[in-house]
Design a protein around this motif. Sequence first.
Motif, PDB file in Angstrom:
ATOM      1  N   GLU A  61       0.769  -1.213   0.101  1.00 57.18           N
ATOM      2  CA  GLU A  61      -0.060   0.050  -0.058  1.00 57.18           C
ATOM      3  C   GLU A  61       0.821   1.168  -0.111  1.00 57.18           C
ATOM      4  N   HIS A  78      -1.633   7.934   6.913  1.00 59.81           N
ATOM      5  CA  HIS A  78      -1.587   6.578   6.491  1.00 59.81           C
ATOM      6  C   HIS A  78      -0.603   5.629   7.304  1.00 59.81           C
ATOM      7  N   HIS A 120      -9.929   0.836   9.530  1.00 62.22           N
ATOM      8  CA  HIS A 120      -8.602   1.174   8.842  1.00 62.22           C
ATOM      9  C   HIS A 120      -9.139   1.233   7.277  1.00 62.22           C
ATOM     10  N   ASP A 125      -7.996   3.349   3.952  1.00 69.01           N
ATOM     11  CA  ASP A 125      -7.583   2.600   2.697  1.00 69.01           C
ATOM     12  C   ASP A 125      -8.792   2.962   1.458  1.00 69.01           C
TER      13      ASP A 125
HETATM   14 FE   LIG Z   1      -3.656   0.742   4.890  1.00 68.54          FE
END
Ligand SMILES: [Fe+2]
Length: 139
Positions: A61, A78, A120, A125
């Motif tokens: 990610e 993040h 999350h 995300d």
């Molecule tokens: Fe994440």
Amino acid sequence: MDIKWTEDLTVGVDSIDDQHKELISIINNLLKAINRGDARDEIEKVIAFLKNYVATHFAMEETLMLRIKYPNDKFLEHERQHTDFWENFNELVAVFNNDHSLPLMVNTMKEVLVDWLVNHICQTDKAIGVFVKKQQSLV
Ligand SMILES: [Fe+2]
């Protein structure tokens, strides 16, 4: 206590969604192993696999956010959430390794793994998916 996959958890980026599905299935396996009262070394194996998968997933990610030029403040926030999770998760594993009290583990795990992950995914995300969509509409 199983986590169920629902459309709400869809981020809209296939590589992320596929890994989230896998992550949820590993967590569900861990919950099942604990509920079944599996042997400690069996549970340790699932935890080790989960740790590995989480590390790979977070790195993916973060690499993706850098590649798509995700706004820096959002990237840092993040990344901070991933670091917090990683610390809590490692603490949880340390508790599990030192203390044989599984009920404690189950409760903490619900907060650390399940609640955190769902939260999350649904907020932090998903923002990546929104950003990607916006970028694509500009092309
Ligand atoms: Fe994440």
